[in-house]
Design a protein around this motif. Sequence first.
Motif, short mmCIF file in Angstrom:
data_model
loop_
_atom_site.label_atom_id
_atom_site.label_comp_id
_atom_site.label_asym_id
_atom_site.label_seq_id
_atom_site.Cartn_x
_atom_site.Cartn_y
_atom_site.Cartn_z
N ALA A 60 1.16 -1.29 0.36
CA ALA A 60 0.40 -0.29 0.45
C ALA A 60 1.04 0.43 -0.24
O ALA A 60 1.64 1.47 0.77
N GLY A 61 0.61 2.59 -1.12
CA GLY A 61 1.37 3.14 -1.13
C GLY A 61 2.73 4.03 -1.96
O GLY A 61 2.68 4.85 -1.72
N ASN A 62 3.14 2.55 -1.83
CA ASN A 62 4.80 2.77 -2.40
C ASN A 62 5.22 2.16 -3.88
O ASN A 62 5.81 1.36 -4.33
N GLU A 63 3.37 2.00 -4.26
CA GLU A 63 3.97 1.26 -6.31
C GLU A 63 4.62 2.19 -6.88
O GLU A 63 5.99 1.41 -7.53
N VAL A 64 4.84 3.50 -7.18
CA VAL A 64 5.30 4.25 -7.56
C VAL A 64 7.19 4.02 -7.67
O VAL A 64 7.56 4.65 -8.32
N GLU A 65 6.88 4.66 -6.53
CA GLU A 65 8.60 4.04 -5.49
C GLU A 65 9.52 2.97 -5.90
O GLU A 65 10.06 2.71 -6.79
N GLN A 66 8.34 1.67 -5.43
CA GLN A 66 9.56 0.36 -6.27
C GLN A 66 8.68 0.11 -7.63
O GLN A 66 10.38 -0.09 -7.75
N LEU A 67 8.12 0.63 -8.39
CA LEU A 67 8.54 0.65 -9.89
C LEU A 67 9.57 1.83 -10.37
O LEU A 67 10.45 0.72 -11.67
N ARG A 68 10.16 2.87 -9.82
CA ARG A 68 11.01 3.61 -10.55
C ARG A 68 12.37 3.65 -9.64
O ARG A 68 13.47 2.57 -10.38
N LEU A 69 12.32 2.63 -8.47
CA LEU A 69 13.67 1.63 -7.84
C LEU A 69 14.03 1.06 -9.03
O LEU A 69 14.79 0.34 -9.40
N GLY A 70 13.06 -0.13 -8.47
CA GLY A 70 13.31 -1.45 -9.55
C GLY A 70 13.29 -1.43 -11.31
O GLY A 70 14.78 -2.11 -11.02
N LEU A 71 13.39 -0.46 -11.72
CA LEU A 71 13.70 0.38 -13.10
C LEU A 71 14.77 0.36 -12.87
O LEU A 71 16.03 -0.35 -13.99
N GLY A 72 15.33 1.28 -12.25
CA GLY A 72 16.80 1.50 -11.94
C GLY A 72 17.86 0.69 -11.22
O GLY A 72 18.65 0.08 -12.17
N GLN A 73 17.39 0.31 -10.64
CA GLN A 73 17.75 -1.57 -10.39
C GLN A 73 18.59 -2.34 -11.63
O GLN A 73 19.82 -2.54 -11.41
N VAL A 74 17.69 -2.84 -11.67
CA VAL A 74 17.68 -3.76 -13.42
C VAL A 74 18.28 -3.19 -14.33
O VAL A 74 18.95 -3.83 -14.84
N LEU A 75 18.45 -2.13 -14.72
CA LEU A 75 18.79 -1.22 -15.85
C LEU A 75 20.41 -1.36 -15.22
O LEU A 75 21.99 -1.71 -16.20
N ASP A 76 20.63 -1.34 -14.23
CA ASP A 76 22.02 -1.56 -13.45
C ASP A 76 22.60 -2.50 -13.26
O ASP A 76 24.20 -3.14 -14.02
N TYR A 77 22.53 -3.39 -12.78
CA TYR A 77 22.92 -4.68 -13.42
C TYR A 77 23.09 -5.29 -14.82
O TYR A 77 24.12 -5.31 -15.22
N ARG A 78 22.12 -5.14 -15.37
CA ARG A 78 22.57 -5.23 -16.91
C ARG A 78 23.53 -4.07 -17.14
O ARG A 78 24.34 -5.31 -18.40
N HIS A 79 23.54 -3.31 -17.58
CA HIS A 79 24.71 -2.45 -18.02
C HIS A 79 26.10 -3.30 -17.41
O HIS A 79 27.08 -3.12 -17.98
N CYS A 133 0.46 -3.40 -10.67
CA CYS A 133 0.98 -2.76 -11.73
C CYS A 133 -0.42 -1.68 -11.79
O CYS A 133 -1.04 -2.14 -12.17
N THR A 134 -1.41 -0.34 -11.06
CA THR A 134 -2.15 0.21 -11.90
C THR A 134 -1.74 1.12 -12.48
O THR A 134 -2.99 1.27 -13.04
N ASP A 135 -1.30 2.30 -12.64
CA ASP A 135 -0.57 2.37 -13.54
C ASP A 135 -0.48 2.21 -15.53
O ASP A 135 1.12 1.45 -15.16
N PRO A 136 -1.28 2.18 -15.78
CA PRO A 136 -1.42 1.48 -17.61
C PRO A 136 0.26 2.19 -18.15
O PRO A 136 0.97 1.17 -19.89
#
Length: 416
Positions: free
Chosen positions: A341-360, A378-381
Amino acid sequence: MTASHRTDATWGLPGDVVRRGDAEVDAGGTWWDAGDVEDVAEMLASRRSRLWQVVNPAEMAAWVFEEPAPSPVDPAPVDVDDGWGSGPDEAVHEAWAFAGWVARMVVPDATNTAGKYWILSHLTDAVPARLRLTVGVLEILGLDETGERVWLRSHAAPIVSAMDVGAVDLEDWGRRGIDMEEDGTKTLAEEKVLLSCPDLDTARWLLRQPPVVAGLRLLSCWVAAGPYSFEGRYRPEIVGRAWRASELLAGDDIDALTGGGFDRPYTGVTMTGDLPAQRSFDADAYRAGGDEHDRLCRSLIAHLSRSGSAAGSGLAGVNVDLAWRDVDGHQFIAEVKSVLAGNEVEQLRLGLGQVLDYRHRLAAHGVAATAVLLVSHCTDPAWPAICADSGVLLLTAEEEPTWPAKLDAAAGTVHG
């Protein structure tokens, strides 16, 4: 593992006492449990240390038992000389790389505590020259620059506990030339062992064993109680050189490190049952997030297993949540984020940044991988397209039936 938890334990020198009691043990058994983590958290919290202004005792207790993985090469604790290469002597370079790798593996919050709680020394007056890693008041690692001898100090408890369930085989260690004896230094003299290896290859094998890493980490956390003044002895250029050299360890033998598509089996989340009072945020939410993260990981592992693929943690030394190869040999990595509850945007942004870091970082080591971000929901289409713009596949737990088609479509789609 500590005396307060394992009340039946009588810790002896491992060379003398191989098992406790006469009970039969399962060779595949677990060598630690949540009670051990709680004990270590309480032990560290009881120390009045400036280290705990930088890190949290509960987090460090969890880190002690986490799957072995070094801290990232970047950021480095000091400016590094990127021009320092392998040099004329490959053995010397490998010794420096190993010293940097051990520091990244076993020193608590190594990036931020260099020169405060640990130093790396280059002893040129010895023959051959020697590298020494000192944490607090204790030498944790010493090795000849030629790589012909390596010795490490470890807390005995994790290794003895692993021996009890057959996770450590001293006969195998002996065949490899590894010697273990009671350590005679005064600091924690009754609880330490000295591990000696005949060469770097053997030492690198030993540091791939989780109980050994846990023993080194536990000892490092305990002795880094500071503050310790390393002024006059700390040489940032030595730390920087070894830190940068250690980056090449993951690239030396990529096939060996990624042979199964991952570094090690997934074993779940390490979580203390009762977090010490130092934690400044909601402990219940912290545990709920950990439980959800573990559930998501296991759901993906089970899904992949049904498709004939095995998944595990880490890849080429990069600490990805999950990694696997599909049946056609395409390499995948996944960052997993619990969305509560309440952390969807924060977690999506954090997760995308992390996986891009790891892939690089993997691409820099020559490992091409398709990146996946798995979240609870994920509620934001807009987010599937946001991820797709970066070449990342977004999966949600609530849409698991669609995973096979999405993963098949993404297979082999690699963005550097």
